[in-house]
Design an enzyme around this catalytic site. Structure first.
Site, PDB file in Angstrom:
ATOM      1  N   ASP A 147       0.854  -1.191   0.000  1.00 56.22           N
ATOM      2  CA  ASP A 147       0.000   0.000   0.000  1.00 56.22           C
ATOM      3  C   ASP A 147       0.891   1.243   0.000  1.00 56.22           C
ATOM      4  O   ASP A 147       1.734   1.419   0.894  1.00 56.22           O
ATOM      5  CB  ASP A 147      -0.899  -0.006   1.238  1.00 56.22           C
ATOM      6  CG  ASP A 147      -1.971   1.069   1.169  1.00 56.22           C
ATOM      7  OD1 ASP A 147      -3.118   0.738   0.834  1.00 56.22           O
ATOM      8  OD2 ASP A 147      -1.658   2.245   1.458  1.00 56.22           O
ATOM      9  N   ASN A 177      -2.620  12.777  -4.587  1.00 54.00           N
ATOM     10  CA  ASN A 177      -3.728  13.205  -5.453  1.00 54.00           C
ATOM     11  C   ASN A 177      -4.175  14.635  -5.139  1.00 54.00           C
ATOM     12  O   ASN A 177      -4.459  15.434  -6.031  1.00 54.00           O
ATOM     13  CB  ASN A 177      -4.916  12.249  -5.298  1.00 54.00           C
ATOM     14  CG  ASN A 177      -4.774  11.007  -6.166  1.00 54.00           C
ATOM     15  OD1 ASN A 177      -4.106  11.029  -7.195  1.00 54.00           O
ATOM     16  ND2 ASN A 177      -5.391   9.917  -5.750  1.00 54.00           N
ATOM     17  N   HIS A 203      -4.988  14.232  -9.862  1.00 56.35           N
ATOM     18  CA  HIS A 203      -5.155  12.803 -10.141  1.00 56.35           C
ATOM     19  C   HIS A 203      -4.280  12.337 -11.303  1.00 56.35           C
ATOM     20  O   HIS A 203      -3.894  11.166 -11.359  1.00 56.35           O
ATOM     21  CB  HIS A 203      -6.630  12.496 -10.424  1.00 56.35           C
ATOM     22  CG  HIS A 203      -7.483  12.584  -9.203  1.00 56.35           C
ATOM     23  ND1 HIS A 203      -7.573  11.555  -8.283  1.00 56.35           N
ATOM     24  CD2 HIS A 203      -8.281  13.580  -8.731  1.00 56.35           C
ATOM     25  CE1 HIS A 203      -8.387  11.909  -7.305  1.00 56.35           C
ATOM     26  NE2 HIS A 203      -8.834  13.137  -7.549  1.00 56.35           N
ATOM     27  N   ASP A 207      -2.005   9.127 -11.004  1.00 55.89           N
ATOM     28  CA  ASP A 207      -2.024   7.978 -11.914  1.00 55.89           C
ATOM     29  C   ASP A 207      -0.613   7.636 -12.396  1.00 55.89           C
ATOM     30  O   ASP A 207      -0.241   6.464 -12.487  1.00 55.89           O
ATOM     31  CB  ASP A 207      -2.914   8.272 -13.124  1.00 55.89           C
ATOM     32  CG  ASP A 207      -4.393   8.316 -12.765  1.00 55.89           C
ATOM     33  OD1 ASP A 207      -4.744   7.912 -11.637  1.00 55.89           O
ATOM     34  OD2 ASP A 207      -5.189   8.762 -13.612  1.00 55.89           O
ATOM     35  N   GLU A 231      -4.686   2.244  -4.345  1.00 61.98           N
ATOM     36  CA  GLU A 231      -3.230   2.239  -4.254  1.00 61.98           C
ATOM     37  C   GLU A 231      -2.727   0.982  -3.568  1.00 61.98           C
ATOM     38  O   GLU A 231      -1.623   0.937  -3.032  1.00 61.98           O
ATOM     39  CB  GLU A 231      -2.734   3.476  -3.500  1.00 61.98           C
ATOM     40  CG  GLU A 231      -3.113   3.523  -2.036  1.00 61.98           C
ATOM     41  CD  GLU A 231      -4.479   4.170  -1.763  1.00 61.98           C
ATOM     42  OE1 GLU A 231      -4.740   4.508  -0.605  1.00 61.98           O
ATOM     43  OE2 GLU A 231      -5.281   4.320  -2.714  1.00 61.98           O
TER      44      GLU A 231
END
Length: 322
Positions: A198, A206, A211, A215, A241
């Protein structure tokens, strides 16, 4: 009376020949290519194939056998279906892959054409032709190029099992593969480990950078991890994530070493657009398969270890309890 019988027979023969000629004319006009093949797999006649974008002219095959023209495995499979059709009197179907470039009896100018170099899929349909004028029994083999359909099937299959952002396996694909590998590990008494990863404070990435950069961070992290895996390992994205690595033939020490390497490598990633002082880190939970343990319990132990890593300050790996 004899004259009447002869006249009737002659009329019947003429009608049959006319019907055959009509059939051959129709076949020649069809886009798919057809072959008349005898019981030995010899090409008696090649008909049709009007769609030149999908088929190459096969006239040069006439007089030769399947074994002369095709790769051995394809030739053997086709001959088996020809003989099965003749034995049963029923249509036989076969799907097979073939590069036109591998049909050695075709002219080199045809085989060297760009689109003939690619692997293509065909569906062969073999049906007996009992009244065909040939010394041996023959079948009509219709070869339908089904490559577009196969490509579409492959596209949807990949879409169903692939995470569109990172290009790795999605949750569904990972879970199916995990159950298969765990069954294999138990059957052969081999080790298997699992990592749950994680990215730390990903929501902050973000929020701060948008975003789009988030990404890109996910993609770079995925590529970094993939570069450290063996061909037999399997990585999937199961959440925003959150990722899982399935590690066959890997004991606890091997899982710990890989996890430590990922923890070490992640802060070195340089995501375009992110501040150089902002380094990604990752928390990892690891678990090694117990005897008779199922996937759900293995995943739960690795997930519990991940929670421990987060509570311990993140940017680290923790092992599942035994």
């Amino acid at each position: 009376m004899d004259d009447i019988q002869e006249s009737t027979q002659a009329g019947t023969i003429a009608a049959l020949k006319a019907e055959r000629d009509q059939l051959l004319t129709l076949l020649k006009a069809l886009p798919d290519i057809s072959f008349v093949l005898d019981a030995e797999g010899r090409y008696v006649n090649v008909i049709g194939g009007a769609n030149e974008a999908m088929y190459a002219s096969g006239k040069s095959l006439e007089g030769y056998t399947l074994a002369d023209a095709l790769p051995p495995a394809v030739a053997e499979a086709c001959l088996t279906h020809v003989q099965q059709a003749l034995r049963t009197g029923e249509m036989q179907t076969l799907e097979y892959q073939l590069r036109v470039a591998d049909v050695t009896l075709l002219p080199r100018s045809v085989r060297d054409t760009g689109h003939h170099q690619a692997e293509q899929w065909f569906e062969g349909r073999a049906l007996p032709l009992p009244s065909y004028d040939h010394p041996k029994p023959v079948v009509l083999w219709v070869a339908v190029n089904v490559t577009p359909r196969k490509q579409l099937e492959q596209y949807w299959r990949e879409a169903a099992y692939t995470d569109p952002l990172t290009g790795i396996a999605n949750r569904r694909a990972l879970f199916e593969q995990a159950k298969h590998e765990i069954e294999r590990a138990h059957r052969h008494h081999r080790p298997l480990s699992l990592l749950v990863l994680d990215i730390d404070h990903f929501k902050t990435i973000n929020t701060r950078y948008g975003h789009g950069q988030g990404d890109e961070a996910l993609r770079q992290f995925t590529q970094c991890c993939a570069s450290l895996l063996r061909d037999t390992d399997f990585m999937g994205r199961i959440g925003g994530e959150e990722f899982v690595m399935l590690l066959p033939e890997t004991d606890q020490l091997g899982a710990e070493q890989l996890g430590a390497r990922i923890v070490e490598e992640t802060p070195t990633l340089d995501v375009p657009g992110m501040h150089h002082g902002h380094r990604m880190t990752v928390s990892i939970g690891a678990a090694t398969l117990f005897e008779h343990e199922g996937f759900e319990d293995l995943l739960r132990r690795a997930d519990d270890a991940l929670s421990t890593a987060k509570r311990s300050g993140r940017n680290r790996l923790r092992l599942g309890e035994r």
